[in-house]
Write a protein that holds these residues in place. Structure first.
Motif, PDB file in Angstrom:
ATOM      1  N   ASP A   1       0.839  -1.190   0.000  1.00  0.00           N
ATOM      2  CA  ASP A   1       0.000   0.000   0.000  1.00  0.00           C
ATOM      3  C   ASP A   1       0.877   1.244   0.000  1.00  0.00           C
ATOM      4  O   ASP A   1       2.083   1.185   0.242  1.00  0.00           O
ATOM      5  CB  ASP A   1      -0.977  -0.001   1.171  1.00  0.00           C
ATOM      6  CG  ASP A   1      -0.293  -0.063   2.526  1.00  0.00           C
ATOM      7  OD1 ASP A   1       0.948  -0.107   2.580  1.00  0.00           O
ATOM      8  OD2 ASP A   1      -1.006  -0.051   3.542  1.00  0.00           O
ATOM      9  N   VAL A   2       0.264   2.379  -0.293  1.00  0.00           N
ATOM     10  CA  VAL A   2       1.007   3.632  -0.408  1.00  0.00           C
ATOM     11  C   VAL A   2       1.714   4.002   0.890  1.00  0.00           C
ATOM     12  O   VAL A   2       2.884   4.399   0.853  1.00  0.00           O
ATOM     13  CB  VAL A   2       0.082   4.762  -0.915  1.00  0.00           C
ATOM     14  CG1 VAL A   2       0.752   6.117  -0.804  1.00  0.00           C
ATOM     15  CG2 VAL A   2      -0.313   4.494  -2.363  1.00  0.00           C
TER      16      VAL A   2
ATOM     17  N   ALA B   1       5.616   4.695   1.008  1.00  0.00           N
ATOM     18  CA  ALA B   1       6.076   6.023   1.429  1.00  0.00           C
ATOM     19  C   ALA B   1       7.101   5.907   2.555  1.00  0.00           C
ATOM     20  O   ALA B   1       8.063   6.683   2.604  1.00  0.00           O
ATOM     21  CB  ALA B   1       4.882   6.863   1.873  1.00  0.00           C
TER      22      ALA B   1
ATOM     23  N   PRO C   1       2.683   9.816   2.662  1.00  0.00           N
ATOM     24  CA  PRO C   1       1.959   9.114   1.590  1.00  0.00           C
ATOM     25  C   PRO C   1       1.501  10.034   0.449  1.00  0.00           C
ATOM     26  O   PRO C   1       1.632   9.681  -0.724  1.00  0.00           O
ATOM     27  CB  PRO C   1       0.765   8.486   2.308  1.00  0.00           C
ATOM     28  CG  PRO C   1       1.265   8.267   3.704  1.00  0.00           C
ATOM     29  CD  PRO C   1       2.149   9.455   3.987  1.00  0.00           C
TER      30      PRO C   1
ATOM     31  N   THR D   1       2.869   9.774  -3.467  1.00  0.00           N
ATOM     32  CA  THR D   1       2.019   9.567  -4.644  1.00  0.00           C
ATOM     33  C   THR D   1       2.272  10.637  -5.695  1.00  0.00           C
ATOM     34  O   THR D   1       2.438  10.327  -6.881  1.00  0.00           O
ATOM     35  CB  THR D   1       0.532   9.543  -4.242  1.00  0.00           C
ATOM     36  OG1 THR D   1       0.323   8.486  -3.302  1.00  0.00           O
ATOM     37  CG2 THR D   1      -0.370   9.334  -5.442  1.00  0.00           C
TER      38      THR D   1
ATOM     39  N   ARG E   1       4.328   9.843  -9.299  1.00  0.00           N
ATOM     40  CA  ARG E   1       3.675  10.106 -10.588  1.00  0.00           C
ATOM     41  C   ARG E   1       4.488  11.089 -11.425  1.00  0.00           C
ATOM     42  O   ARG E   1       4.642  10.907 -12.636  1.00  0.00           O
ATOM     43  CB  ARG E   1       2.270  10.620 -10.377  1.00  0.00           C
ATOM     44  CG  ARG E   1       1.545  10.802 -11.681  1.00  0.00           C
ATOM     45  CD  ARG E   1       0.113  11.191 -11.495  1.00  0.00           C
ATOM     46  NE  ARG E   1      -0.546  11.071 -12.781  1.00  0.00           N
ATOM     47  CZ  ARG E   1      -1.804  10.798 -12.940  1.00  0.00           C
ATOM     48  NH1 ARG E   1      -2.558  10.589 -11.906  1.00  0.00           N
ATOM     49  NH2 ARG E   1      -2.325  10.719 -14.131  1.00  0.00           N
TER      50      ARG E   1
ATOM     51  N   THR F   1       0.763   6.471 -11.481  1.00  0.00           N
ATOM     52  CA  THR F   1       0.611   6.356 -10.029  1.00  0.00           C
ATOM     53  C   THR F   1       1.265   5.066  -9.531  1.00  0.00           C
ATOM     54  O   THR F   1       1.448   4.121 -10.311  1.00  0.00           O
ATOM     55  CB  THR F   1      -0.877   6.339  -9.631  1.00  0.00           C
ATOM     56  OG1 THR F   1      -1.474   5.159 -10.181  1.00  0.00           O
ATOM     57  CG2 THR F   1      -1.602   7.584 -10.107  1.00  0.00           C
ATOM     58  N   PRO F   2       1.592   5.008  -8.250  1.00  0.00           N
ATOM     59  CA  PRO F   2       2.164   3.775  -7.713  1.00  0.00           C
ATOM     60  C   PRO F   2       1.236   2.574  -7.910  1.00  0.00           C
ATOM     61  O   PRO F   2       1.698   1.476  -8.244  1.00  0.00           O
ATOM     62  CB  PRO F   2       2.363   4.076  -6.224  1.00  0.00           C
ATOM     63  CG  PRO F   2       2.405   5.551  -6.117  1.00  0.00           C
ATOM     64  CD  PRO F   2       1.553   6.068  -7.244  1.00  0.00           C
ATOM     65  N   HIS F   3      -0.044   2.781  -7.734  1.00  0.00           N
ATOM     66  CA  HIS F   3      -1.009   1.683  -7.895  1.00  0.00           C
ATOM     67  C   HIS F   3      -0.992   1.150  -9.331  1.00  0.00           C
ATOM     68  O   HIS F   3      -0.962  -0.059  -9.561  1.00  0.00           O
ATOM     69  CB  HIS F   3      -2.411   2.157  -7.514  1.00  0.00           C
ATOM     70  CG  HIS F   3      -3.461   1.104  -7.679  1.00  0.00           C
ATOM     71  ND1 HIS F   3      -3.536  -0.014  -6.877  1.00  0.00           N
ATOM     72  CD2 HIS F   3      -4.473   0.985  -8.572  1.00  0.00           C
ATOM     73  CE1 HIS F   3      -4.543  -0.767  -7.263  1.00  0.00           C
ATOM     74  NE2 HIS F   3      -5.126  -0.188  -8.292  1.00  0.00           N
TER      75      HIS F   3
END
Length: 130
Positions: free
Chosen positions: A28-29, A33, A40, A44, A48, A54-56
């Protein structure tokens, strides 16, 4: 490039390397982070700006890349591959795979018969775009 930008890039690369190593783990972010030693929200935004996604989305694409390899090179079930690369459900896997690759995992497997082509060319040609 100044020292601050170099340090920021180094931190983002550290987090991206962690994503590359542990793509199948639940990431997860906030955890990423912490690896980059930033908040966080800042992580993000900076990720980007640095990598263009994005990280996701990066993590999803990394998982799909691994799934593409497994679909081409093994005869394991799509469901097994889904869970091995880190997706939580076959539905999410199929939808994300289709969004990134443009074909369903089953269709991709049927069409991905590149025999006699060196692996480096296959990987470059089959790499999904962001």
């Amino acid at each position: 490039m100044n020292r601050a930008v170099e340090e920021t890039n180094r931190r983002m690369l550290r987090a991206r390397d962690a994503m590359d190593r542990a793509y199948a783990q639940p990431l997860d972010v906030p955890a990423l982070a912490r690896i980059a030693h930033v908040s966080p929200a800042h992580f993000t935004r900076t990720f980007r700006a640095t990598f263009g996604e994005t990280p996701h989305r990066y993590l999803q694409r990394r998982r799909v890349e691994r799934a593409m390899f497994l679909l081409r090179e093994t005869d394991r079930s799509i469901t097994d591959i889904c869970y091995e690369v880190g997706f939580g459900s076959p539905g999410t896997f199929s939808r994300t795979f289709h969004d990134i690759v443009g074909r369903s995992p089953r269709t991709y497997r049927k069409e991905a018969t590149a025999t006699g082509v060196p692996t480096c060319f296959t990987m470059a040609w089959m790499r999904p775009s962001s």
